[in-house]
Scaffold this motif. Structure first.
Motif, short mmCIF file in Angstrom:
data_model
loop_
_atom_site.label_atom_id
_atom_site.label_comp_id
_atom_site.label_asym_id
_atom_site.label_seq_id
_atom_site.Cartn_x
_atom_site.Cartn_y
_atom_site.Cartn_z
N UNK A 101 8.28 -1.94 5.40
CA UNK A 101 8.30 -1.77 3.96
C UNK A 101 6.95 -1.27 3.46
N UNK A 102 5.88 -1.89 3.91
CA UNK A 102 4.54 -1.48 3.47
C UNK A 102 4.14 -0.15 4.09
N UNK A 103 4.50 0.06 5.34
CA UNK A 103 4.15 1.30 6.03
C UNK A 103 4.77 2.51 5.33
N UNK A 104 5.99 2.36 4.86
CA UNK A 104 6.70 3.48 4.25
C UNK A 104 6.56 3.54 2.73
N UNK A 105 5.75 2.64 2.18
CA UNK A 105 5.57 2.61 0.73
C UNK A 105 4.66 3.76 0.29
N UNK A 106 5.21 4.72 -0.39
CA UNK A 106 4.44 5.86 -0.89
C UNK A 106 4.42 5.80 -2.41
N UNK A 107 3.58 4.95 -2.94
CA UNK A 107 3.51 4.69 -4.36
C UNK A 107 2.27 5.36 -4.94
N UNK A 108 2.49 6.26 -5.91
CA UNK A 108 1.36 6.98 -6.46
C UNK A 108 0.52 6.06 -7.36
N UNK A 109 -0.66 6.54 -7.68
CA UNK A 109 -1.66 5.73 -8.39
C UNK A 109 -1.15 5.24 -9.75
N UNK A 110 -0.42 6.10 -10.45
CA UNK A 110 0.09 5.73 -11.78
C UNK A 110 1.01 4.52 -11.69
#
Length: 744
Positions: A101-110
């Motif tokens: 879950x964390x490895x694939x988390x692509x969350x932008x800065x906003x």
């Protein structure tokens, strides 16, 4: 122990506004959970985001889906990195672990900043939320908020829903694995909640049903305490072979979409006359799974239809779930008539909004933004509907077949849609052995707390929250770290970066701010000593020290903040500095946020001393210069031209309907809040706005009684007569409502 709904709602509000304890808010169908949600959303001082497990539930709650908010992949979550046999990963692709879950988390800065600044997460329709999904949300919150040791990374969660409504959906192949970690799929068995369960508050007054016998019957169904008398009472309404007619006002509750669709199509086809098709207008970002209705709706004259929204004109001509018959129809008009002798309604299209949340760079506040719209007549064919889609609706007449594979609790859901037993038809009898219920679910439902249990927890949690908030409000660490990182980013040659020439300017910010951190650290140590002392009057002492600290820090912070804003102004018109300007805006927001927290800490201390609740209207705003980098748009210019031609209270009304609150309208129009409140009262008096948007039913009745007793006295006298339990705006709005009905 029966507790007045008003008291329970007040307790919920205080838990939200003065503690960080998570809350489970429940109640029987029709007890006003949704109304309370809207009130909390409108008035809490916290940065709040509303979400729900499904797209339609999110749209109805005025929020977003949990999956989109936390960028969750679809599939089950195993809270164990070694919990899956890697040799079978190909067949278990729909499972996620903490590591994946964390490895694939692509969350932008906003999005990260939004989650960091959130203070309250509201999860509506929580009965549908699975335990593993909640644990996945907990993991992401801890990771993004950089607070590994606190549930949800220190975020407060308000769970809202009736656990005897729609259950979570779990496939058998998923449960084969999940059952190793969870007792049940329900949210309350999530691992994150095992150390400390949310406080459990149940609203008790039922507004939908007034028949006490019916209310008691529903209570027995909820609590799995159905008696032989209850079964005999229900079976009086057993009518085998009941023939549903076109316009008799009955709606059949079925278990599956296919059954409801087939019934509606069959009845529509039986009608003579032209079929009219109405295409929905869909704009922007509005995904198919969020559609409240089919993209194309088909109706005929004589069709039995149901409203799926309350009357948004404020005139209360119809409500969500009211059934009527199309008495006139053309390509651009639909009229619906009713059997209760109320006036026919010419239906207007309704616009559902898909919202997203963003963080205001200037104020650090979470804001809503409409990103998509779905416009259609708020009607659907109503000879049949599924129990699933009937949730939240109210019917006067319903046909129920309990032998059609109803799951435990669905009979309760179906029956609770009715206003009374008089409108009930059973196509099959209730079994003599009663209705089974999930024991673990019933055990959880029985955990509800009374005021004697809630009060001491509230006192302790409020004290802890305020103490911690004061300490955090004077913590300069995040600002200092950000300043150092900013200075270190001046690493390019001046010829390659226009930003580079301002390195000395940035260094001067650190030079003036670091001494403040040293003073703040000494002050925080002093606060800790006061908090840990045995002084009974420590709040007064703390309030005095905070007041002096604000007087010391605010002018210095204001100077640095103004320096950044002026620098941003200087950069306007210079090419190639957009990224640099964004960095400066983030720094300015950190300074602004510090003063904002200090002022909030002072207000929270005052509320703790008085024992009163605190809302966002009570929080002072920093007197700091704002950016002026937004040029007037064509739309705003057009407004400037048209506004003088429109009555001033209608301008306020338009802004309110766009989602603005009193404070933001006052700021935008350059008026004081009391003037805006008077505008809204006038709109209520003219039936442009509904009193229900501002005051709940029970509060309305109490205030109205007080106004009549005072015989039109001044607001202050009415407030005193009501023992100061209600605000001036509430009294003003109810007074306007009474005037609209000719009572005053």
């Amino acid at each position: 122990m029966s507790v007045p709904t008003e008291d329970l709602q007040s307790i919920v509000s205080k838990y939200i506004n003065t503690t960080n304890r998570s809350v489970f808010l429940t109640g029987k169908a029709g007890t006003g959970k949704t109304t309370l949600l809207h009130r909390i959303k409108a008035h809490t001082h916290k940065n709040v985001v509303v979400a729900a497990p499904t797209g339609i539930a999110a749209i109805n709650a005025g929020g977003v889906t949990l999956h989109s908010l936390f960028q969750l992949p679809f599939g089950a979550f195993i809270p164990d990195n070694s919990g899956i046999d890697t040799t079978r990963m190909e067949t278990l692709a729909h499972f996620n672990t903490p590591r994946s879950l964390i490895k694939n988390l692509q969350m932008h800065k906003v999005k990260r900043n939004l989650i960091k600044q959130m203070e309250l997460l509201v999860i509506d329709e929580v009965s549908m939320l699975r335990a593993d999904l909640l644990d996945a949300i907990d993991l992401i919150c801890r990771y993004v908020r950089r607070s590994q040791n606190k549930p949800f990374g220190g975020l407060q969660v308000l769970f809202i829903g009736d656990m005897l409504q729609l259950p979570p959906v779990t496939k058998q192949e998923e449960w084969n694995y999940l059952s190793r970690y969870y007792k049940t799929p329900y949210f309350f068995d999530a691992q994150v909640l095992q150390q400390q369960q949310p406080v459990h508050i149940e609203l008790q007054k039922v507004y939908r049903q007034s028949d006490q016998t019916f209310v008691e019957l529903l209570n027995h169904l909820r609590d799995n305490q159905v008696t032989q008398v209850d079964i005999e009472l229900l079976n009086r309404f057993y009518q085998p072979g009941f023939n549903q007619h076109n316009n008799d006002g009955y709606i059949q509750l079925t278990t599956h979409n296919a059954l409801a669709d087939a019934k509606n199509k069959e009845c529509l086809d039986e009608l003579s006359g032209q079929t009219y098709s109405f295409q929905s207008e869909i704009k922007g970002d509005f995904k198919e799974h969020q559609y409240p209705l089919q993209p194309t709706m088909q109706f005929k004259k004589g069709a039995q239809v149901m409203f799926i929204k309350n009357d948004f004109s404020g005139q209360q001509r119809y409500f969500n779930g009211k059934i009527g018959t199309i008495s006139h129809i053309s390509r651009d008009e639909i009229e619906v008539s009713f059997t209760d002798e109320s006036d026919a309604v010419t239906v207007e299209p309704y616009t559902w909004e898909n919202k997203k949340y963003s963080l205001n760079k200037d104020t650090n506040e979470v804001e809503e933004k409409v990103v998509g719209e779905f416009k259609q007549y708020p009607l659907k064919l109503a000879w049949a509907i599924t129990v699933h889609k009937s949730q939240g609706l109210t019917f006067e007449k319903a046909i129920i077949d309990v032998c059609k594979a109803f799951a435990a609790g669905q009979i309760y859901v179906a029956l609770s849609r009715l206003t009374s037993l008089d409108g009930l038809v059973l196509l099959s009898p209730i079994p003599q052995q009663g209705i089974s219920a999930d024991e673990s679910l019933r055990h959880f439902v029985d955990r509800k707390m009374n005021t004697d249990e809630l009060a001491p927890i509230l006192k302790e949690e409020s004290q802890n929250y305020i103490n911690q908030f004061v300490l955090q409000a004077f913590d300069f660490n995040d600002l200092i770290v950000a300043l150092h990182q900013h200075v270190q980013s001046y690493s390019k040659d001046e010829k390659r970066s226009k930003k580079q020439q301002y390195k000395d300017w940035a260094a001067s910010l650190i030079e003036t701010t670091e001494p403040l951190q040293q003073v703040a650290n000494s002050f925080r140590a002093q606060v800790s000593r006061i908090i840990n002392s045995s002084n009974d009057d420590y709040l007064s002492l703390l309030n005095e020290r905070v007041d002096k600290a604000i007087g010391y820090f605010q002018p210095a912070i204001k100077t640095s903040h103004s320096k950044i804003i002026e620098h941003i102004e200087e950069l306007k018109g210079i090419k190639g500095v957009k990224k640099y300007t964004n960095e400066l805006q983030e720094l300015a927001a950190l300074y602004f946020g510090l003063v904002q927290k200090m002022l909030k800490a002072k207000t929270l201390l005052a509320s703790a001393q008085s024992g009163e609740d605190v809302n966002k209207e009570d929080i002072g705003q920093p007197d700091l210069k704002q950016q002026s980098d937004k040029k007037p748009s064509a739309t705003s210019k057009q407004k400037a031209v048209k506004t003088p031609k429109v009555a001033t209270h209608l301008v306020t009304c338009a802004l309110y309907k766009q989602g603005h609150d009193v404070a933001s309208i006052a700021k935008e129009r350059g008026l004081v809040k009391t003037t805006i409140e008077s505008h809204l009262a006038k709109c209520i008096q003219e039936n442009i706005l509904s009193l229900n948007d501002f005051v709940d039913f029970e509060t309305r009745e109490v205030i109205a009684k007080g106004i009549k007793a005072c015989d039109g006295s001044a607001l202050s006298e009415i407030k005193e007569h009501l023992k100061h339990k209600y605000s001036y705006p509430q009294i003003k709005y109810v007074q306007a409502w009474l005037q609209s009905d000719g009572v005053l």
